[in-house]
Design an enzyme around this catalytic site. Sequence first.
Site, short mmCIF file in Angstrom:
data_model
loop_
_atom_site.label_atom_id
_atom_site.label_comp_id
_atom_site.label_asym_id
_atom_site.label_seq_id
_atom_site.Cartn_x
_atom_site.Cartn_y
_atom_site.Cartn_z
N CYS A 96 -0.64 4.28 1.75
CA CYS A 96 -0.59 4.23 3.22
C CYS A 96 0.82 4.55 3.71
CB CYS A 96 -0.94 2.84 3.75
SG CYS A 96 -2.50 2.20 3.17
N ASP A 97 1.82 4.02 3.03
CA ASP A 97 3.17 4.01 3.61
C ASP A 97 4.18 4.96 2.96
OD1 ASP A 97 2.16 2.13 5.28
OD2 ASP A 97 3.04 0.41 4.27
N CYS B 252 0.83 -1.21 0.00
CA CYS B 252 0.00 0.00 0.00
C CYS B 252 0.86 1.25 0.00
CB CYS B 252 -0.94 -0.01 1.20
SG CYS B 252 -2.07 1.38 1.20
#
Length: 491
Positions: free
Chosen positions: A191-192, A188
Amino acid sequence: MNSNRKFWMFVSCGVISICVVILSSCWSVRDNVQDQAMAISQSQFPIDIQTATRYSNVVDVLIIGSGPAGLSAAEYCARNKLKTVVVEGINPGGQLMRTSYVENWPGAPRALGADIIEALHNQATQFGAEFISDIVTDVDITSWPFVVKTEGGLTIHALSIIVATGANPRTLGVEGEQRYWAAGVSTCAICDAAFYEGKNVIVVGGGDSAVEETMQLLPHVAHVTLLVRKNHLRAAPSMQERLKGSDKITIMYNVEIEKIIGDESHVTAVQIYNNINGETQQLPIDGVFLAIGHIPNTSIFKNKLVMDEEGYIIVQSPSQKTSIGGIFAAGDVEDRHYRQAGVAAGSGIKAALDSSAFLTEHGFNESVAHQIDDADAYLDVHADEPAAVTMIDSLDSFKRLIGSNDAVIVDFYAPYCSSCMAMMPRYASLSRTTPSVVFTKVDIEKSPQLAKELNVRTIPHLRIYKQGQLVSSSNQPMSKKELTQFIKAVL
Ligand code: NDP
């Protein structure tokens, strides 16, 4: 007309007729072959709609999954005045929540994936669809009404079901992948990405997702190397265009990862090999982002619905009917070909129409709906009231809290992380029943410095501190049961 000309006209008409007959029989053979390919025999249970009043927790249409397919289905069913309940699942909103900008959502030239989901959710809610933040753990579809059990302890009787559970990211299965999961290995980027500020990362894959992940990482990282196992990208030409013009992107073709290497705490390199000449090399790297396709989420329907060899549910094209009458499938869980949000939404709408038609065919109407209502059989959806969870936004308050309390749990999250947000109500609900623990949270979008100081590299991320010491941590999205076990294990 002379007799010679008449003769040739006669011959030509004859030849044309024969061709038409041969061609039409060819088409009909081809159609039959296609029909057979699409045909799955459908089991149909004896259905007496009046008996629905005998059950508790009755739902006209239960939708499992809340991505574009599930939400579009919910909107149509609810607007059609069907009692519609959506069990959201562990990642509400599905894969669109992990996408940044979407440029091919019809009618919106450029929209955030999360905004598309929010709009669909609002529209479905506006028409009366209800949402449960829960996970389906078991389905009994051997009789009707279908019985659906959730992790939160609900037993729901569904008159029809729409399966819209989507698909999960595929993993490589190489050495080091699990060891460094969430410690340098991620699926992801959205997300990261912020955890890789100024770092060098690789993206594995050659499809649209790989390009998407690359573009999401680009504003943050020093460099992205795209590892492609073929000699070309599979991504759409328009997506490939996005890769051009940045000197921060390198594409390596015909390479595959052999193992992921780290220093025990985080990824430091990958060993790759060239699948043409067999040469291997180590690439020093800070992060590995996988974008290598998906696996459909169909385990709860295994051996219950007809699926293909990869676990995709087979539907009776052009409908969304599955092998069991009254159960429909929509979106990535049944679509291994197009896998587009717009297509998923369209198939959700088809499933909703099919579901409404199924109920009508079996005698469901307004009067039956009222009878079920009067019998108090309808499911009463109660969202958990979130309890107060202390927000931490500085290292001082963090130290003060863990220093002055026996047990403290910290939930690192960000509003754009769908699995983090899905966990939030479960987390809040547990905080009310677990008074021996102080429940806290850190919004890493608002407090990136604090996340950095505490060495948080991925979200969702949970930590438990006892008497000031870190005793347990997890990077997995957790169900309520898993969260309870995670906390109980160290108390
Ligand atoms: P795809 O299946 O399209 O692509 C997967 C990629 O991963 C392929 O290049 C494949 O290689 C590669 N791959 C698979 N297994 C391995 C492995 N073990 N090692 C190395 N490489 C591997 O999946 P995507 O997730 O990219 O896309 C799925 C669908 O979603 C597509 O229809 C896509 O169009 C859509 N999508 C659309 C977006 C948009 O429009 N904005 C964004 C993201 C996805 P190979 O080619 O050799 O098989």
